[in-house]
Motif scaffolding. Sequence first.
Motif, short mmCIF file in Angstrom:
data_model
loop_
_atom_site.label_atom_id
_atom_site.label_comp_id
_atom_site.label_asym_id
_atom_site.label_seq_id
_atom_site.Cartn_x
_atom_site.Cartn_y
_atom_site.Cartn_z
N SER A 196 50.96 42.06 51.57
CA SER A 196 51.34 43.57 51.96
C SER A 196 51.75 44.22 50.66
O SER A 196 51.04 45.52 50.57
N LEU A 197 52.96 43.81 50.27
CA LEU A 197 53.49 44.75 49.18
C LEU A 197 52.64 44.81 48.07
O LEU A 197 52.60 45.65 47.31
N ALA A 198 51.70 43.53 47.52
CA ALA A 198 51.14 43.65 46.38
C ALA A 198 49.84 44.55 46.51
O ALA A 198 49.24 44.92 45.61
N ALA A 199 49.31 44.69 47.76
CA ALA A 199 48.15 45.39 47.94
C ALA A 199 48.47 46.81 47.53
O ALA A 199 47.75 47.49 46.99
N VAL A 200 49.58 47.25 48.05
CA VAL A 200 50.08 48.56 47.77
C VAL A 200 50.13 48.79 46.20
O VAL A 200 49.88 49.93 45.56
N GLU A 201 50.88 47.94 45.50
CA GLU A 201 51.02 47.98 44.11
C GLU A 201 49.50 47.82 43.57
O GLU A 201 49.41 48.63 42.29
N ARG A 202 48.76 46.95 43.54
CA ARG A 202 47.42 46.89 43.09
C ARG A 202 46.71 48.23 43.37
O ARG A 202 45.82 48.80 42.32
N ASN A 236 43.06 56.40 40.87
CA ASN A 236 43.68 57.49 40.21
C ASN A 236 44.50 58.32 41.11
O ASN A 236 45.45 59.10 40.74
N ASN A 237 43.85 58.71 42.44
CA ASN A 237 44.37 59.74 43.02
C ASN A 237 44.40 58.78 44.57
O ASN A 237 43.55 58.85 45.38
N ILE A 238 45.69 58.56 44.89
CA ILE A 238 45.87 57.81 46.26
C ILE A 238 47.21 58.26 47.06
O ILE A 238 48.10 58.73 46.39
N LEU A 239 46.97 58.09 48.31
CA LEU A 239 48.04 58.15 49.19
C LEU A 239 48.27 56.95 50.04
O LEU A 239 47.26 56.33 50.03
N PHE A 240 49.46 56.77 50.60
CA PHE A 240 49.63 55.67 51.49
C PHE A 240 50.18 55.89 52.78
O PHE A 240 51.04 56.77 53.12
N LEU A 241 49.48 55.41 53.84
CA LEU A 241 50.02 55.56 55.31
C LEU A 241 50.20 53.93 55.67
O LEU A 241 49.49 53.26 55.74
N ASN A 242 51.56 53.79 56.22
CA ASN A 242 52.01 52.52 56.29
C ASN A 242 52.27 52.56 57.98
O ASN A 242 53.13 53.43 58.62
N ILE A 243 51.64 51.52 58.80
CA ILE A 243 51.63 51.46 60.23
C ILE A 243 52.42 50.13 60.18
O ILE A 243 51.92 49.13 60.05
N THR A 244 53.78 50.08 60.80
CA THR A 244 54.42 48.65 60.71
C THR A 244 55.55 48.67 61.82
O THR A 244 56.05 49.83 62.38
N ARG A 283 34.48 63.33 50.19
CA ARG A 283 35.23 62.65 51.15
C ARG A 283 36.26 61.58 50.55
O ARG A 283 35.91 60.81 49.53
N THR A 284 37.46 61.52 51.40
CA THR A 284 38.50 60.65 50.99
C THR A 284 38.16 59.38 51.61
O THR A 284 37.73 59.42 52.74
N HIS A 285 38.45 58.21 50.91
CA HIS A 285 38.14 56.93 51.26
C HIS A 285 39.42 56.30 51.98
O HIS A 285 40.45 56.19 51.40
N VAL A 286 39.31 56.24 53.20
CA VAL A 286 40.39 55.46 54.02
C VAL A 286 40.00 54.15 54.13
O VAL A 286 38.95 53.58 55.02
N VAL A 287 40.89 53.32 53.65
CA VAL A 287 41.04 51.91 53.72
C VAL A 287 42.09 51.43 54.45
O VAL A 287 43.27 51.51 54.39
N PHE A 288 41.59 50.61 55.59
CA PHE A 288 42.47 49.98 56.49
C PHE A 288 42.76 48.46 55.86
O PHE A 288 41.70 47.74 55.73
N THR A 289 44.11 48.31 55.83
CA THR A 289 44.27 46.78 55.17
C THR A 289 45.40 46.06 55.80
O THR A 289 46.18 46.73 56.26
N GLY A 290 45.42 44.64 55.58
CA GLY A 290 46.23 43.87 56.29
C GLY A 290 45.77 42.65 55.82
O GLY A 290 44.61 42.37 55.59
N ALA A 291 46.73 41.59 56.28
CA ALA A 291 46.28 40.09 56.35
C ALA A 291 46.25 39.63 57.65
O ALA A 291 47.24 39.86 58.30
N PHE A 310 48.74 47.68 57.49
CA PHE A 310 49.20 47.43 58.90
C PHE A 310 50.21 46.18 58.41
O PHE A 310 49.45 45.21 57.81
N ALA A 311 51.11 46.24 59.11
CA ALA A 311 52.13 45.00 59.02
C ALA A 311 52.98 44.75 59.82
O ALA A 311 53.76 45.94 60.38
N ARG A 312 53.16 43.92 60.68
CA ARG A 312 54.03 43.29 61.69
C ARG A 312 55.55 43.55 61.26
O ARG A 312 56.32 44.19 61.57
N SER A 313 55.87 42.60 60.07
CA SER A 313 57.07 42.49 59.48
C SER A 313 57.16 43.35 58.19
O SER A 313 58.45 43.95 57.79
N GLY A 314 56.15 43.90 57.35
CA GLY A 314 56.13 44.43 56.09
C GLY A 314 56.78 43.70 55.20
O GLY A 314 57.20 43.91 54.08
#
Length: 390
Positions: free
Chosen positions: A126-132, A138-146, A57-65, A117-121
Amino acid sequence: MFEIDAETLKTMGAEITTREIRQQPELWEDTLKIYDDNAEAIAAFLQRAEALGGAERTHVVFTGAGTSAYVGDTCTPYLRHHGDNSKFRFSAIATTDIVCAPLDYLRPEDPTVLVSFARSGNSPESLAAVERAGQVVNNILFLNITCAPEGKLAQQFKDDDQNLTILIPGANDQGFAMTGSYSCMELMATMIFDTAPHDEKAAWVAQIAAMGRDVVKREPEIQKWVSSDFNRITYLGSGSFAGEARECQLKILELTHGLIATSFDSSMGYRHGPKSFVDDKTLVFDLVHNDPYTRQYDLDILNEIAGDEIALHTVAIQQDGATKFEGESFTFGAEYAALPEAYLALPYVMVAQTVSLLTSVKVGNTPDTPSPSGTVNRVVKGVTIHPFEA
Protein backbone atom coordinates in the motif's frame (compact mmCIF):
# COMPACT_ATOMS: atom_id res chain seq x y z
CA MET A 1 -23.67 -18.86 14.17
CA PHE A 2 -25.49 -15.53 14.32
CA GLU A 3 -27.71 -16.79 17.18
CA ILE A 4 -24.89 -18.27 19.30
CA ASP A 5 -23.80 -16.27 22.34
CA ALA A 6 -20.44 -14.51 22.34
CA GLU A 7 -18.79 -16.72 24.95
CA THR A 8 -19.60 -19.90 23.04
CA LEU A 9 -18.35 -18.34 19.82
CA LYS A 10 -15.08 -17.48 21.55
CA THR A 11 -14.55 -21.13 22.46
CA MET A 12 -15.06 -21.94 18.77
CA GLY A 13 -12.54 -19.29 17.70
CA ALA A 14 -15.31 -17.58 15.74
CA GLU A 15 -16.62 -14.67 17.84
CA ILE A 16 -14.80 -11.86 16.01
CA THR A 17 -15.56 -12.99 12.46
CA THR A 18 -19.20 -13.81 13.24
CA ARG A 19 -19.73 -10.39 14.82
CA GLU A 20 -17.96 -8.57 12.02
CA ILE A 21 -20.07 -10.25 9.32
CA ARG A 22 -23.30 -9.66 11.26
CA GLN A 23 -22.66 -5.97 11.97
CA GLN A 24 -22.21 -4.91 8.34
CA PRO A 25 -25.71 -3.45 7.80
CA GLU A 26 -25.06 -0.99 10.63
CA LEU A 27 -21.61 -0.25 9.20
CA TRP A 28 -23.13 0.54 5.79
CA GLU A 29 -25.45 3.04 7.43
CA ASP A 30 -22.47 4.53 9.26
CA THR A 31 -20.55 4.69 5.97
CA LEU A 32 -23.31 6.80 4.43
CA LYS A 33 -23.06 9.16 7.40
CA ILE A 34 -19.27 9.39 6.98
CA TYR A 35 -19.81 10.14 3.29
CA ASP A 36 -22.28 12.88 4.18
CA ASP A 37 -19.99 14.32 6.87
CA ASN A 38 -17.17 14.54 4.30
CA ALA A 39 -19.36 15.81 1.46
CA GLU A 40 -17.70 19.22 1.25
CA ALA A 41 -14.17 17.77 1.24
CA ILE A 42 -15.16 15.14 -1.33
CA ALA A 43 -16.68 17.75 -3.66
CA ALA A 44 -13.57 19.92 -3.41
CA PHE A 45 -11.32 16.94 -4.10
CA LEU A 46 -13.35 15.88 -7.14
CA GLN A 47 -13.05 19.42 -8.52
CA ARG A 48 -9.25 19.22 -8.18
CA ALA A 49 -9.30 15.78 -9.77
CA GLU A 50 -11.35 17.02 -12.73
CA ALA A 51 -9.04 20.00 -13.24
CA LEU A 52 -6.00 17.73 -13.14
CA GLY A 53 -6.62 16.55 -16.67
CA GLY A 54 -7.56 19.86 -18.26
CA ALA A 55 -9.20 18.86 -21.53
CA GLU A 56 -8.14 15.26 -20.95
CA ARG A 57 -9.99 12.77 -18.76
CA THR A 58 -8.33 12.03 -15.42
CA HIS A 59 -7.34 8.39 -14.93
CA VAL A 60 -8.86 7.12 -11.65
CA VAL A 61 -6.95 4.03 -10.50
CA PHE A 62 -8.48 1.92 -7.73
CA THR A 63 -5.74 -0.02 -5.98
CA GLY A 64 -5.15 -2.37 -3.08
CA ALA A 65 -3.78 -5.83 -2.35
CA GLY A 66 -5.83 -9.02 -1.97
CA THR A 67 -9.35 -8.20 -0.82
CA SER A 68 -8.56 -4.49 -1.07
CA ALA A 69 -7.77 -5.00 -4.76
CA TYR A 70 -11.11 -6.76 -5.26
CA VAL A 71 -12.87 -3.64 -3.94
CA GLY A 72 -11.76 -1.89 -7.13
CA ASP A 73 -12.60 -4.91 -9.26
CA THR A 74 -16.16 -4.72 -7.90
CA CYS A 75 -16.92 -1.01 -8.23
CA THR A 76 -15.05 -0.24 -11.49
CA PRO A 77 -17.47 -1.89 -13.99
CA TYR A 78 -20.41 -0.02 -12.46
CA LEU A 79 -18.62 3.33 -12.45
CA ARG A 80 -17.63 2.94 -16.09
CA HIS A 81 -21.23 3.72 -16.96
CA HIS A 82 -22.51 5.47 -13.81
CA GLY A 83 -19.53 7.65 -12.94
CA ASP A 84 -18.75 10.93 -14.69
CA ASN A 85 -17.04 9.35 -17.67
CA SER A 86 -16.76 12.67 -19.48
CA LYS A 87 -14.16 13.66 -16.88
CA PHE A 88 -12.82 10.37 -15.52
CA ARG A 89 -11.79 6.97 -16.83
CA PHE A 90 -11.78 4.20 -14.25
CA SER A 91 -9.37 1.29 -13.82
CA ALA A 92 -8.69 -1.30 -11.11
CA ILE A 93 -4.97 -2.15 -10.75
CA ALA A 94 -3.63 -4.05 -7.74
CA THR A 95 -0.85 -2.48 -5.66
CA THR A 96 1.05 -5.72 -6.14
CA ASP A 97 1.08 -5.03 -9.88
CA ILE A 98 1.94 -1.34 -9.58
CA VAL A 99 4.84 -1.95 -7.19
CA CYS A 100 6.56 -4.68 -9.18
CA ALA A 101 6.06 -3.17 -12.66
CA PRO A 102 4.93 0.46 -12.32
CA LEU A 103 5.57 1.45 -15.94
CA ASP A 104 3.44 -1.45 -17.18
CA TYR A 105 0.37 0.10 -15.55
CA LEU A 106 0.95 3.86 -15.11
CA ARG A 107 1.90 6.37 -17.78
CA PRO A 108 3.80 9.51 -16.76
CA GLU A 109 1.72 11.72 -19.04
CA ASP A 110 -1.69 10.56 -17.73
CA PRO A 111 -3.24 12.84 -15.10
CA THR A 112 -4.07 10.32 -12.36
CA VAL A 113 -5.96 9.92 -9.11
CA LEU A 114 -4.69 6.93 -7.14
CA VAL A 115 -7.48 5.62 -4.89
CA SER A 116 -5.87 3.39 -2.26
CA PHE A 117 -8.03 0.89 -0.37
CA ALA A 118 -6.51 -0.38 2.87
CA ARG A 119 -7.91 -1.99 5.99
CA SER A 120 -4.87 -1.27 8.16
CA GLY A 121 -2.87 1.00 5.89
CA ASN A 122 0.26 -0.83 7.04
CA SER A 123 0.72 -3.20 4.11
CA PRO A 124 4.14 -2.64 2.52
CA GLU A 125 2.54 -2.70 -0.94
CA SER A 126 0.00 0.00 0.00
CA LEU A 127 2.73 2.42 0.99
CA ALA A 128 5.03 1.47 -1.88
CA ALA A 129 2.28 1.86 -4.50
CA VAL A 130 1.77 5.46 -3.39
CA GLU A 131 5.50 6.06 -3.60
CA ARG A 132 5.88 4.43 -7.03
CA ALA A 133 2.87 6.26 -8.48
CA GLY A 134 4.33 9.53 -7.20
CA GLN A 135 7.63 8.70 -8.88
CA VAL A 136 6.13 7.68 -12.21
CA VAL A 137 3.17 9.99 -12.81
CA ASN A 138 3.81 13.67 -13.54
CA ASN A 139 0.44 14.97 -12.35
CA ILE A 140 -1.18 12.97 -9.54
CA LEU A 141 -3.56 13.21 -6.59
CA PHE A 142 -4.15 10.63 -3.85
CA LEU A 143 -7.47 9.53 -2.37
CA ASN A 144 -7.10 7.10 0.53
CA ILE A 145 -10.06 5.08 1.80
CA THR A 146 -8.87 3.24 4.87
CA CYS A 147 -10.25 1.82 8.10
CA ALA A 148 -7.36 2.56 10.48
CA PRO A 149 -6.78 6.17 11.58
CA GLU A 150 -3.51 5.10 13.21
CA GLY A 151 -2.29 3.23 10.12
CA LYS A 152 0.77 4.40 8.24
CA LEU A 153 -1.20 5.31 5.10
CA ALA A 154 -3.60 7.55 7.02
CA GLN A 155 -0.82 9.10 9.07
CA GLN A 156 1.25 9.83 5.98
CA PHE A 157 -1.54 12.07 4.62
CA LYS A 158 -2.80 13.37 7.98
CA ASP A 159 -2.04 17.06 7.41
CA ASP A 160 -2.28 17.02 3.61
CA ASP A 161 -4.79 19.57 2.30
CA GLN A 162 -4.26 18.75 -1.38
CA ASN A 163 -5.07 15.04 -1.18
CA LEU A 164 -7.90 13.34 0.72
CA THR A 165 -8.15 10.55 3.27
CA ILE A 166 -11.55 9.10 4.21
CA LEU A 167 -11.59 7.02 7.40
CA ILE A 168 -14.10 4.24 8.14
CA PRO A 169 -12.83 3.19 11.59
CA GLY A 170 -15.81 0.99 12.49
CA ALA A 171 -14.91 -1.28 9.57
CA ASN A 172 -11.37 -1.99 10.78
CA ASP A 173 -11.91 -5.75 11.05
CA GLN A 174 -9.96 -7.38 13.85
CA GLY A 175 -10.49 -10.88 12.50
CA PHE A 176 -8.13 -12.43 9.98
CA ALA A 177 -10.48 -12.08 7.01
CA MET A 178 -11.62 -8.75 5.62
CA THR A 179 -15.42 -8.56 5.74
CA GLY A 180 -16.86 -5.16 6.72
CA SER A 181 -13.72 -3.42 5.52
CA TYR A 182 -14.28 -4.80 2.00
CA SER A 183 -17.96 -3.91 1.85
CA CYS A 184 -17.64 -0.45 3.45
CA MET A 185 -14.70 0.63 1.29
CA GLU A 186 -16.55 -0.56 -1.82
CA LEU A 187 -19.63 1.39 -0.78
CA MET A 188 -17.67 4.55 -0.01
CA ALA A 189 -15.78 4.54 -3.33
CA THR A 190 -18.96 3.88 -5.28
CA MET A 191 -20.82 6.75 -3.61
CA ILE A 192 -17.92 9.16 -4.14
CA PHE A 193 -17.80 8.64 -7.90
CA ASP A 194 -21.42 7.66 -8.62
CA THR A 195 -23.33 10.49 -10.33
CA ALA A 196 -26.69 9.32 -8.94
CA PRO A 197 -28.54 11.87 -6.77
CA HIS A 198 -27.93 11.71 -3.04
CA ASP A 199 -31.49 10.67 -2.21
CA GLU A 200 -31.12 7.62 -4.45
CA LYS A 201 -27.84 6.64 -2.80
CA ALA A 202 -29.41 7.01 0.65
CA ALA A 203 -32.40 4.88 -0.40
CA TRP A 204 -30.09 2.19 -1.79
CA VAL A 205 -28.06 2.12 1.43
CA ALA A 206 -31.23 1.77 3.50
CA GLN A 207 -32.28 -1.14 1.29
CA ILE A 208 -28.97 -3.00 1.37
CA ALA A 209 -28.95 -2.66 5.16
CA ALA A 210 -32.40 -4.30 5.27
CA MET A 211 -31.20 -7.04 2.90
CA GLY A 212 -28.10 -7.64 5.03
CA ARG A 213 -30.27 -8.12 8.10
CA ASP A 214 -32.31 -10.54 5.99
CA VAL A 215 -29.17 -12.61 5.37
CA VAL A 216 -28.59 -12.89 9.12
CA LYS A 217 -32.16 -14.09 9.70
CA ARG A 218 -31.92 -16.61 6.88
CA GLU A 219 -28.71 -18.32 8.00
CA PRO A 220 -30.49 -21.73 8.14
CA GLU A 221 -31.06 -21.56 4.37
CA ILE A 222 -27.31 -21.17 3.85
CA GLN A 223 -26.52 -23.87 6.41
CA LYS A 224 -28.40 -26.50 4.39
CA TRP A 225 -25.89 -26.17 1.54
CA VAL A 226 -22.92 -26.12 3.90
CA SER A 227 -24.21 -29.24 5.64
CA SER A 228 -24.04 -31.22 2.39
CA ASP A 229 -21.11 -33.45 1.47
CA PHE A 230 -18.92 -31.08 -0.59
CA ASN A 231 -15.20 -30.37 -0.87
CA ARG A 232 -15.19 -27.73 -3.63
CA ILE A 233 -16.82 -24.33 -4.13
CA THR A 234 -16.86 -22.08 -7.17
CA TYR A 235 -18.23 -18.53 -7.49
CA LEU A 236 -19.33 -16.98 -10.77
CA GLY A 237 -20.67 -13.59 -11.83
CA SER A 238 -20.76 -10.93 -14.54
CA GLY A 239 -19.77 -7.26 -14.56
CA SER A 240 -19.11 -6.10 -11.01
CA PHE A 241 -19.94 -9.58 -9.77
CA ALA A 242 -17.10 -11.15 -11.74
CA GLY A 243 -14.77 -9.10 -9.54
CA GLU A 244 -16.74 -9.92 -6.42
CA ALA A 245 -16.68 -13.63 -7.28
CA ARG A 246 -12.93 -13.48 -6.69
CA GLU A 247 -13.48 -12.00 -3.23
CA CYS A 248 -16.09 -14.65 -2.41
CA GLN A 249 -13.63 -17.34 -3.47
CA LEU A 250 -10.86 -15.83 -1.36
CA LYS A 251 -13.05 -15.85 1.77
CA ILE A 252 -13.66 -19.60 1.57
CA LEU A 253 -9.99 -20.21 0.81
CA GLU A 254 -8.81 -18.07 3.74
CA LEU A 255 -11.26 -19.24 6.37
CA THR A 256 -10.84 -22.95 5.59
CA HIS A 257 -7.05 -22.61 5.23
CA GLY A 258 -7.25 -24.30 1.83
CA LEU A 259 -9.10 -27.38 3.07
CA ILE A 260 -11.87 -26.64 0.55
CA ALA A 261 -10.80 -26.34 -3.08
CA THR A 262 -11.98 -23.08 -4.67
CA SER A 263 -12.32 -21.38 -8.03
CA PHE A 264 -13.93 -18.28 -9.52
CA ASP A 265 -14.66 -16.92 -12.98
CA SER A 266 -17.08 -14.85 -15.01
CA SER A 267 -20.31 -16.58 -15.90
CA MET A 268 -19.45 -16.63 -19.62
CA GLY A 269 -15.78 -17.39 -19.10
CA TYR A 270 -16.40 -20.51 -17.05
CA ARG A 271 -17.07 -22.71 -20.06
CA HIS A 272 -13.61 -22.07 -21.47
CA GLY A 273 -11.82 -24.71 -19.41
CA PRO A 274 -12.47 -23.74 -15.76
CA LYS A 275 -15.77 -25.64 -15.76
CA SER A 276 -13.58 -28.76 -15.54
CA PHE A 277 -13.34 -27.95 -11.83
CA VAL A 278 -16.96 -29.01 -11.20
CA ASP A 279 -17.68 -32.52 -9.91
CA ASP A 280 -20.35 -34.17 -7.79
CA LYS A 281 -18.90 -32.67 -4.59
CA THR A 282 -18.91 -29.07 -5.84
CA LEU A 283 -21.11 -26.17 -4.74
CA VAL A 284 -21.58 -23.70 -7.60
CA PHE A 285 -22.80 -20.21 -6.71
CA ASP A 286 -23.61 -17.53 -9.28
CA LEU A 287 -24.06 -13.88 -8.27
CA VAL A 288 -26.89 -13.00 -10.63
CA HIS A 289 -26.87 -9.55 -12.23
CA ASN A 290 -29.93 -7.28 -12.26
CA ASP A 291 -29.36 -5.87 -15.73
CA PRO A 292 -31.86 -7.76 -17.93
CA TYR A 293 -29.33 -8.28 -20.72
CA THR A 294 -26.44 -9.38 -18.51
CA ARG A 295 -28.63 -11.55 -16.29
CA GLN A 296 -29.32 -13.85 -19.26
CA TYR A 297 -25.71 -15.01 -19.27
CA ASP A 298 -25.76 -15.78 -15.55
CA LEU A 299 -28.96 -17.79 -15.98
CA ASP A 300 -27.52 -19.61 -18.99
CA ILE A 301 -24.57 -21.01 -17.04
CA LEU A 302 -26.74 -21.86 -14.03
CA ASN A 303 -29.21 -23.74 -16.21
CA GLU A 304 -26.38 -25.46 -18.07
CA ILE A 305 -24.60 -26.73 -14.96
CA ALA A 306 -27.87 -27.73 -13.29
CA GLY A 307 -29.00 -29.46 -16.48
CA ASP A 308 -25.70 -31.32 -16.79
CA GLU A 309 -26.20 -32.60 -13.22
CA ILE A 310 -22.47 -32.36 -12.61
CA ALA A 311 -22.51 -30.33 -9.37
CA LEU A 312 -23.75 -31.27 -5.92
CA HIS A 313 -25.68 -27.98 -5.73
CA THR A 314 -26.07 -25.22 -8.32
CA VAL A 315 -27.24 -22.08 -6.54
CA ALA A 316 -28.25 -18.60 -7.69
CA ILE A 317 -27.74 -15.66 -5.35
CA GLN A 318 -30.30 -13.30 -6.87
CA GLN A 319 -33.00 -10.70 -6.53
CA ASP A 320 -36.54 -11.62 -7.46
CA GLY A 321 -37.29 -10.38 -10.97
CA ALA A 322 -39.14 -11.02 -14.20
CA THR A 323 -36.61 -13.71 -15.01
CA LYS A 324 -34.76 -15.69 -12.38
CA PHE A 325 -33.15 -19.05 -11.82
CA GLU A 326 -35.86 -21.53 -10.93
CA GLY A 327 -33.48 -24.03 -9.34
CA GLU A 328 -31.81 -23.72 -5.94
CA SER A 329 -31.33 -20.14 -4.86
CA PHE A 330 -30.87 -17.57 -2.15
CA THR A 331 -33.37 -15.06 -3.48
CA PHE A 332 -34.04 -11.61 -2.06
CA GLY A 333 -37.80 -11.22 -2.36
CA ALA A 334 -39.96 -8.91 -4.43
CA GLU A 335 -40.33 -6.52 -1.48
CA TYR A 336 -36.87 -5.22 -2.42
CA ALA A 337 -36.53 -2.97 -5.47
CA ALA A 338 -33.94 -4.01 -8.06
CA LEU A 339 -30.57 -2.55 -7.07
CA PRO A 340 -27.61 -1.34 -9.16
CA GLU A 341 -24.78 -3.86 -9.16
CA ALA A 342 -22.26 -1.98 -7.01
CA TYR A 343 -24.81 -1.67 -4.20
CA LEU A 344 -26.30 -5.15 -4.61
CA ALA A 345 -22.75 -6.48 -4.24
CA LEU A 346 -22.91 -5.82 -0.48
CA PRO A 347 -25.79 -8.11 0.55
CA TYR A 348 -24.55 -10.66 -1.99
CA VAL A 349 -21.13 -10.78 -0.36
CA MET A 350 -22.72 -11.26 3.06
CA VAL A 351 -24.23 -14.51 1.77
CA ALA A 352 -20.79 -15.67 0.60
CA GLN A 353 -19.13 -14.59 3.85
CA THR A 354 -21.70 -16.64 5.77
CA VAL A 355 -20.97 -19.66 3.58
CA SER A 356 -17.28 -19.25 4.40
CA LEU A 357 -17.85 -18.83 8.13
CA LEU A 358 -20.05 -21.91 8.38
CA THR A 359 -17.69 -23.97 6.23
CA SER A 360 -14.67 -22.96 8.33
CA VAL A 361 -16.37 -24.29 11.44
CA LYS A 362 -17.52 -27.41 9.58
CA VAL A 363 -13.96 -28.39 8.62
CA GLY A 364 -12.73 -27.82 12.17
CA ASN A 365 -10.97 -24.53 11.60
CA THR A 366 -11.11 -21.38 13.74
CA PRO A 367 -12.38 -18.48 11.57
CA ASP A 368 -10.78 -15.76 13.70
CA THR A 369 -7.31 -17.32 13.30
CA PRO A 370 -7.63 -19.66 10.32
CA SER A 371 -3.92 -20.12 9.56
CA PRO A 372 -2.62 -22.54 12.22
CA SER A 373 0.97 -22.29 10.97
CA GLY A 374 0.96 -18.49 11.04
CA THR A 375 2.42 -18.39 7.53
CA VAL A 376 -0.47 -16.20 6.33
CA ASN A 377 -1.09 -13.07 8.38
CA ARG A 378 -3.70 -10.33 8.85
CA VAL A 379 -1.10 -7.80 7.65
CA VAL A 380 1.35 -9.38 5.22
CA LYS A 381 4.92 -10.01 6.31
CA GLY A 382 8.13 -10.84 4.51
CA VAL A 383 7.66 -8.37 1.64
CA THR A 384 10.80 -6.78 0.23
CA ILE A 385 10.27 -3.45 -1.53
CA HIS A 386 13.15 -2.96 -3.94
CA PRO A 387 14.47 0.49 -4.93
CA PHE A 388 13.08 1.97 -8.12
CA GLU A 389 14.26 4.81 -10.33
CA ALA A 390 11.78 6.32 -12.76
